[in-house]
Design a protein around this motif. Structure first.
Motif, PDB file in Angstrom:
ATOM      1  N   SER A 104       0.846  -1.189   0.000  1.00  0.00           N
ATOM      2  CA  SER A 104       0.000   0.000   0.000  1.00  0.00           C
ATOM      3  C   SER A 104       0.884   1.242   0.000  1.00  0.00           C
ATOM      4  CB  SER A 104      -0.891   0.020   1.240  1.00  0.00           C
ATOM      5  OG  SER A 104      -1.647   1.204   1.283  1.00  0.00           O
ATOM      6  N   VAL A 105       0.450   2.270  -0.672  1.00  0.00           N
ATOM      7  CA  VAL A 105       1.198   3.525  -0.677  1.00  0.00           C
ATOM      8  C   VAL A 105       0.328   4.667  -0.150  1.00  0.00           C
ATOM      9  CG1 VAL A 105       2.796   2.884  -2.511  1.00  0.00           C
ATOM     10  CG2 VAL A 105       0.589   3.910  -3.095  1.00  0.00           C
ATOM     11  N   THR A 106      -0.709   4.323   0.569  1.00  0.00           N
ATOM     12  CA  THR A 106      -1.623   5.309   1.119  1.00  0.00           C
ATOM     13  C   THR A 106      -0.927   6.103   2.218  1.00  0.00           C
ATOM     14  OG1 THR A 106      -3.390   3.711   0.714  1.00  0.00           O
ATOM     15  CG2 THR A 106      -3.935   5.596   2.098  1.00  0.00           C
ATOM     16  N   SER A 107      -1.235   7.400   2.303  1.00  0.00           N
ATOM     17  CA  SER A 107      -0.687   8.222   3.374  1.00  0.00           C
ATOM     18  C   SER A 107      -1.757   9.197   3.847  1.00  0.00           C
ATOM     19  CB  SER A 107       0.563   8.974   2.912  1.00  0.00           C
ATOM     20  OG  SER A 107       0.243   9.888   1.902  1.00  0.00           O
ATOM     21  N   ALA A 108      -1.496   9.801   4.998  1.00  0.00           N
ATOM     22  CA  ALA A 108      -2.410  10.792   5.554  1.00  0.00           C
ATOM     23  C   ALA A 108      -1.578  11.863   6.256  1.00  0.00           C
ATOM     24  CB  ALA A 108      -3.381  10.151   6.527  1.00  0.00           C
ATOM     25  N   THR A 109      -2.035  13.095   6.203  1.00  0.00           N
ATOM     26  CA  THR A 109      -1.346  14.201   6.852  1.00  0.00           C
ATOM     27  C   THR A 109      -1.907  14.412   8.249  1.00  0.00           C
ATOM     28  OG1 THR A 109      -0.981  15.269   4.715  1.00  0.00           O
ATOM     29  CG2 THR A 109      -0.773  16.662   6.668  1.00  0.00           C
ATOM     30  N   ALA A 110      -0.998  14.447   9.222  1.00  0.00           N
ATOM     31  CA  ALA A 110      -1.330  14.687  10.631  1.00  0.00           C
ATOM     32  C   ALA A 110      -2.335  13.678  11.182  1.00  0.00           C
ATOM     33  CB  ALA A 110      -1.812  16.114  10.836  1.00  0.00           C
ATOM     34  N   ALA A 111      -2.267  12.453  10.676  1.00  0.00           N
ATOM     35  CA  ALA A 111      -3.172  11.399  11.140  1.00  0.00           C
ATOM     36  C   ALA A 111      -2.635  10.043  10.682  1.00  0.00           C
ATOM     37  CB  ALA A 111      -4.567  11.609  10.565  1.00  0.00           C
ATOM     38  N   CYS A 115      -4.796   2.238   5.420  1.00  0.00           N
ATOM     39  CA  CYS A 115      -4.027   1.483   4.428  1.00  0.00           C
ATOM     40  C   CYS A 115      -4.961   0.644   3.556  1.00  0.00           C
ATOM     41  CB  CYS A 115      -3.004   0.586   5.116  1.00  0.00           C
ATOM     42  SG  CYS A 115      -1.821   1.531   6.104  1.00  0.00           S
ATOM     43  N   ALA A 116      -4.846   0.848   2.260  1.00  0.00           N
ATOM     44  CA  ALA A 116      -5.661   0.109   1.302  1.00  0.00           C
ATOM     45  C   ALA A 116      -4.752  -0.826   0.513  1.00  0.00           C
ATOM     46  CB  ALA A 116      -6.372   1.081   0.366  1.00  0.00           C
ATOM     47  N   TYR A 117      -5.141  -2.056   0.454  1.00  0.00           N
ATOM     48  CA  TYR A 117      -4.362  -3.059  -0.270  1.00  0.00           C
ATOM     49  C   TYR A 117      -5.227  -3.664  -1.361  1.00  0.00           C
ATOM     50  CZ  TYR A 117      -1.329  -2.671   3.772  1.00  0.00           C
ATOM     51  OH  TYR A 117      -0.504  -2.175   4.746  1.00  0.00           O
ATOM     52  N   ASN A 118      -4.703  -3.745  -2.551  1.00  0.00           N
ATOM     53  CA  ASN A 118      -5.399  -4.394  -3.648  1.00  0.00           C
ATOM     54  C   ASN A 118      -4.847  -5.810  -3.739  1.00  0.00           C
ATOM     55  OD1 ASN A 118      -6.384  -5.382  -6.048  1.00  0.00           O
ATOM     56  ND2 ASN A 118      -6.155  -3.440  -7.142  1.00  0.00           N
TER      57      ASN A 118
END
Length: 134
Positions: A104-111, A115-118
């Motif tokens: 997964s390459v998901t990210s979030a700012t200040a949180a 994570c999403a996986y295909n």
């Protein structure tokens, strides 16, 4: 500046450091001009004879009761994610990101990131079949 032979930090530098919300440290009080301004936690930095250029890495700031030798102390690490703070300036807050681990390459700012996986990317189907990720 009028130095006092017993403590150069308090007689001259104390006001200099405290004027910018830093602490003054003078480990060898019998030696003149060796005092340091030291940034206050969670900021980091020290400077000889002048206010320090403080930095603030939000990824390294954690609950003071947390022992990093025992557990992950920042919220990203606690969730098996990587933390990155692009700007260590003390005035730059809330710009850190949590990034999920591969694939997964998901990210979030200040949180914490969601994570999403295909699964189709990592579990190929047999010949003549197609994979659908709902």
């Amino acid at each position: 500046c009028n130095f006092n032979a017993s403590d150069s930090c308090l007689s001259c530098a104390g006001a200099t450091c405290s004027d910018v919300d830093q602490d003054c440290s003078d480990e060898a009080e019998e030696t003149f001009n060796d005092w340091h301004c030291v940034c206050r936690s969670p900021h980091v930095g020290t400077s000889l004879g002048t206010p320090a250029a403080c930095t603030y890495d939000e990824c390294k700031f954690w609950d003071p009761d947390c022992d990093p030798n025992v557990t992950a102390c920042n919220v990203c690490e606690q969730n098996n994610q990587t933390c990155h703070d692009p700007n260590y300036s003390p005035g730059s807050v809330g710009d850190w990101t949590c990034t999920c681990e591969l694939p997964s390459v998901t990210s979030a700012t200040a949180a914490v990131a969601i994570c999403a996986y295909n699964e189709c990317d990592s579990l190929p189907c047999a010949a003549g079949q197609s994979c659908v990720e709902p």
